[in-house]
Design a protein around this motif. Structure first.
Motif, PDB file in Angstrom:
ATOM      1  N   LYS A 360      73.741 -31.876 -53.223  1.00 23.07           N
ATOM      2  CA  LYS A 360      73.202 -32.740 -52.170  1.00 23.07           C
ATOM      3  C   LYS A 360      73.067 -31.988 -50.843  1.00 23.07           C
ATOM      4  CE  LYS A 360      72.842 -36.764 -52.496  1.00 23.07           C
ATOM      5  NZ  LYS A 360      71.746 -37.677 -52.889  1.00 23.07           N
ATOM      6  N   GLU A 361      74.053 -31.152 -50.509  1.00 21.90           N
ATOM      7  CA  GLU A 361      74.021 -30.429 -49.239  1.00 21.90           C
ATOM      8  C   GLU A 361      72.817 -29.490 -49.173  1.00 21.90           C
ATOM      9  OE1 GLU A 361      76.667 -27.126 -46.809  1.00 21.90           O
ATOM     10  OE2 GLU A 361      77.709 -28.640 -48.025  1.00 21.90           O
ATOM     11  N   ASN A 366      67.460 -28.092 -47.010  1.00 21.90           N
ATOM     12  CA  ASN A 366      66.079 -27.654 -47.263  1.00 21.90           C
ATOM     13  C   ASN A 366      65.067 -28.664 -46.744  1.00 21.90           C
ATOM     14  OD1 ASN A 366      66.817 -25.241 -48.458  1.00 21.90           O
ATOM     15  ND2 ASN A 366      66.899 -26.102 -50.517  1.00 21.90           N
ATOM     16  N   ARG A 367      65.350 -29.924 -46.945  1.00 20.25           N
ATOM     17  CA  ARG A 367      64.420 -30.963 -46.478  1.00 20.25           C
ATOM     18  C   ARG A 367      64.324 -30.969 -44.958  1.00 20.25           C
ATOM     19  NH1 ARG A 367      64.366 -36.839 -48.839  1.00 20.25           N
ATOM     20  NH2 ARG A 367      62.564 -36.732 -47.447  1.00 20.25           N
ATOM     21  N   ILE A 368      65.465 -30.886 -44.280  1.00 24.04           N
ATOM     22  CA  ILE A 368      65.459 -30.902 -42.810  1.00 24.04           C
ATOM     23  C   ILE A 368      64.701 -29.692 -42.273  1.00 24.04           C
ATOM     24  CG2 ILE A 368      66.923 -30.707 -40.769  1.00 24.04           C
ATOM     25  CD1 ILE A 368      69.058 -32.308 -42.292  1.00 24.04           C
ATOM     26  N   LYS A 369      64.963 -28.530 -42.856  1.00 21.72           N
ATOM     27  CA  LYS A 369      64.331 -27.308 -42.375  1.00 21.72           C
ATOM     28  C   LYS A 369      62.824 -27.317 -42.621  1.00 21.72           C
ATOM     29  CE  LYS A 369      64.966 -22.301 -42.396  1.00 21.72           C
ATOM     30  NZ  LYS A 369      65.782 -21.169 -42.906  1.00 21.72           N
ATOM     31  N   ASP A 375      64.533 -25.118 -35.678  1.00 28.98           N
ATOM     32  CA  ASP A 375      64.920 -23.728 -35.439  1.00 28.98           C
ATOM     33  C   ASP A 375      66.249 -23.411 -36.119  1.00 28.98           C
ATOM     34  OD1 ASP A 375      62.670 -23.405 -33.782  1.00 28.98           O
ATOM     35  OD2 ASP A 375      63.788 -24.251 -32.083  1.00 28.98           O
ATOM     36  N   THR A 376      67.154 -24.386 -36.101  1.00 33.78           N
ATOM     37  CA  THR A 376      68.492 -24.189 -36.673  1.00 33.78           C
ATOM     38  C   THR A 376      68.952 -25.456 -37.369  1.00 33.78           C
ATOM     39  OG1 THR A 376      69.079 -22.693 -34.856  1.00 33.78           O
ATOM     40  CG2 THR A 376      70.896 -23.590 -36.176  1.00 33.78           C
ATOM     41  N   VAL A 377      69.577 -25.308 -38.525  1.00 29.80           N
ATOM     42  CA  VAL A 377      70.263 -26.419 -39.175  1.00 29.80           C
ATOM     43  C   VAL A 377      71.510 -25.868 -39.854  1.00 29.80           C
ATOM     44  CG1 VAL A 377      68.766 -26.219 -41.232  1.00 29.80           C
ATOM     45  CG2 VAL A 377      70.140 -28.280 -40.860  1.00 29.80           C
ATOM     46  N   ASP A 378      72.661 -26.366 -39.453  1.00 28.76           N
ATOM     47  CA  ASP A 378      73.944 -25.906 -39.977  1.00 28.76           C
ATOM     48  C   ASP A 378      74.801 -27.110 -40.363  1.00 28.76           C
ATOM     49  OD1 ASP A 378      73.592 -23.103 -39.591  1.00 28.76           O
ATOM     50  OD2 ASP A 378      73.918 -23.398 -37.439  1.00 28.76           O
ATOM     51  N   VAL A 379      75.707 -26.857 -41.290  1.00 26.81           N
ATOM     52  CA  VAL A 379      76.677 -27.881 -41.678  1.00 26.81           C
ATOM     53  C   VAL A 379      78.080 -27.336 -41.451  1.00 26.81           C
ATOM     54  CG1 VAL A 379      77.563 -29.325 -43.541  1.00 26.81           C
ATOM     55  CG2 VAL A 379      75.134 -28.832 -43.423  1.00 26.81           C
ATOM     56  N   THR A 380      78.906 -28.132 -40.800  1.00 29.25           N
ATOM     57  CA  THR A 380      80.306 -27.765 -40.576  1.00 29.25           C
ATOM     58  C   THR A 380      81.195 -28.807 -41.246  1.00 29.25           C
ATOM     59  OG1 THR A 380      79.764 -26.758 -38.444  1.00 29.25           O
ATOM     60  CG2 THR A 380      82.077 -27.309 -38.854  1.00 29.25           C
TER      61      THR A 380
END
Length: 450
Positions: A360-361, A366-369, A375-380
């Protein structure tokens, strides 16, 4: 006229049921009683509801379920034998369970019906026991009580038309004992509320009969201002508003599910949390409004298991509908968000980490990007949320400064602050490993410092 709901720990065995009966008989205004299924008798014990879930899962997967059914029967047999009640109730549990397994073709409906057996059987036992003690009592099935719900398996919602029918329960003589956790759709299908639904049932009955008070008996004498597993012997909260309780429940307080008291709240019925083992203790009252005692924070709630999705895009603020598009992607992936603080060029969305299981992550990233061209998409991962709760907090001075001072003194970095339009709460995001130290420092600042 009162509605009293007894949770799983309050009806775990025969001795607890004796205490419950004494509490009911001590106040003739306790006319409507809602019960859960038997809970744990000791730390390593298994709740009856969990046994019924196991039974259904074993049947559905083709496993042998006889041992689990035997454990369920023995659990109720020990209660009925010690209370010297008829064994017919236990025989009914086994026969009805087998009938459900044999005749219910819809797996979801089967699981709801099995889970409801614990509450239903306990209500029959308590009613029989009260009559044996000389107190006139009647078991009333939720269908006969008028609890009509939406057809959302394991997530039923009460229908407004139910309340007129529930009000007629006032005409019944003696004590009325109703199993919690489930109702019936308009087509007569048994459907369960979300887990913790017995609290919802009690709230619904209180609203329906227009009770003067809804008493919720559990294993604590009151609500504490902070988790007693983190802070030793924290202060008790004697009065809360509906808004405060809902915020605290949502943010990790385990006394209630955050939706449990809504029916009572809507009808402006006060709720009192009381201890089955200490029924004379004053408990915690939950009311529509209270006098201002000058205390800016009434409670500190916390929860772990959060992740944040950080998105950055230059000139995001000029892109009409960007936030809506981002949240739509989450919705399409069946992910609900908890908070969504934003800036000019960036936005963070806080979600439950469990919603990112499997692939799922990666799919979400991929969908958001690709779809939003960010420009940036990160998960913490590994975040905890801390909620400071207090009615009218937005009008108080120095709450935020005192909170940040407490975090600094605990040497804990704040990753996110969110108050927004809330008048009742202020939320902070930190890393999970710092949670206990942060909570202790906040407790010292708001409840021990003059």
């Amino acid at each position: 006229m009162k509605v009293a709901k007894f949770g799983g720990s309050s009806v775990a065995d025969s001795s607890m049921l004796g205490q419950v009966a004494s509490i009911i008989e001590a106040d003739q205004d306790r006319k409507f009683i809602v019960v859960s299924a038997p809970g744990k008798r000791y730390d390593d014990d298994v709740k009856v509801t969990d046994l019924f879930i196991q039974l259904g899962e074993q049947y559905d997967s083709g496993q042998n379920y006889e041992e689990t059914l035997f454990k369920i029967s023995q659990r109720f047999m020990s209660i009925t034998e010690e209370l010297e009640l008829s064994k017919d109730i236990v025989a009914r549990i086994e026969n009805e369970s087998r009938r459900l397994l044999r005749e219910t073709t819809n797996t979801t409906h089967l699981m709801d019906a099995l889970k409801a057996m614990g509450e239903d059987s306990l209500a029959r036992i308590l009613s029989a026991y009260l009559n044996k003690r000389g107190t006139k009592a009647t078991y009333v099935n939720p269908k006969d009580a008028g609890v009509i719900v939406s057809s959302d398996p394991n997530g039923a919602q009460i229908l407004e038309k139910s309340y007129e029918q529930i009000y007629r329960l006032r005409e019944r003589e003696g004590v009325v004992v109703i199993p919690g956790f489930f109702g019936y759709t308009e087509t007569g299908i048994l459907t369960a509320f979300p887990r913790g639904g017995s609290d919802i049932s009690g709230s619904i009955i209180a609203a329906g009969v227009q009770a003067e008070l809804y008493e919720n008996f559990t294993d604590v004498s009151s609500v504490y201002c902070v988790n007693p597993k983190i802070v030793d012997q924290p202060k008790e909260i004697h009065t809360l508003t509906y808004k405060e309780m809902r915020e605290l429940s949502y943010a990790g307080f385990s006394v209630f599910h955050d939706e449990a008291l809504i029916p009572a709240f809507k009808k402006n019925i006060p709720v009192c949390i009381k201890n089955t083992n200490d029924p004379d203790c004053r408990g915690t009252m939950i009311v529509a409004s209270k006098k201002d005692n000058g205390q800016p924070v009434v409670g500190i709630a916390s929860d772990t298991g959060f992740s944040t999705i950080y998105v950055r895009k230059y000139l995001m603020n000029r892109e009409i509908g960007f936030g809506q598009k981002l949240l739509s992607i989450l919705a399409e992936e069946n992910i609900s968000f908890e908070h969504a603080p934003s800036g000019i060029d960036d936005m963070s969305v806080i979600i439950r980490t469990e919603d990112l299981k499997g692939d799922k992550e990666e799919t979400l990233m991929n969908r958001i990007k690709n779809e939003l061209q960010v420009d940036t998409v990160d998960v913490t991962h590994g975040l905890a949320m801390i909620m400071l709760v207090g009615e009218g907090m937005s009008n108080r001075l120095n709450v935020a400064s005192k909170a940040t001072k407490a975090f600094a003194e605990a040497d804990v970095n704040i990753d996110m602050i969110n108050q927004g339009s809330s008048e009742v709460s202020m939320m902070f995001g930190i890393y999970e490993e710092n949670l206990n130290e942060a909570i202790k420092s906040l407790y010292q600042e708001f409840f021990l410092t003059n």
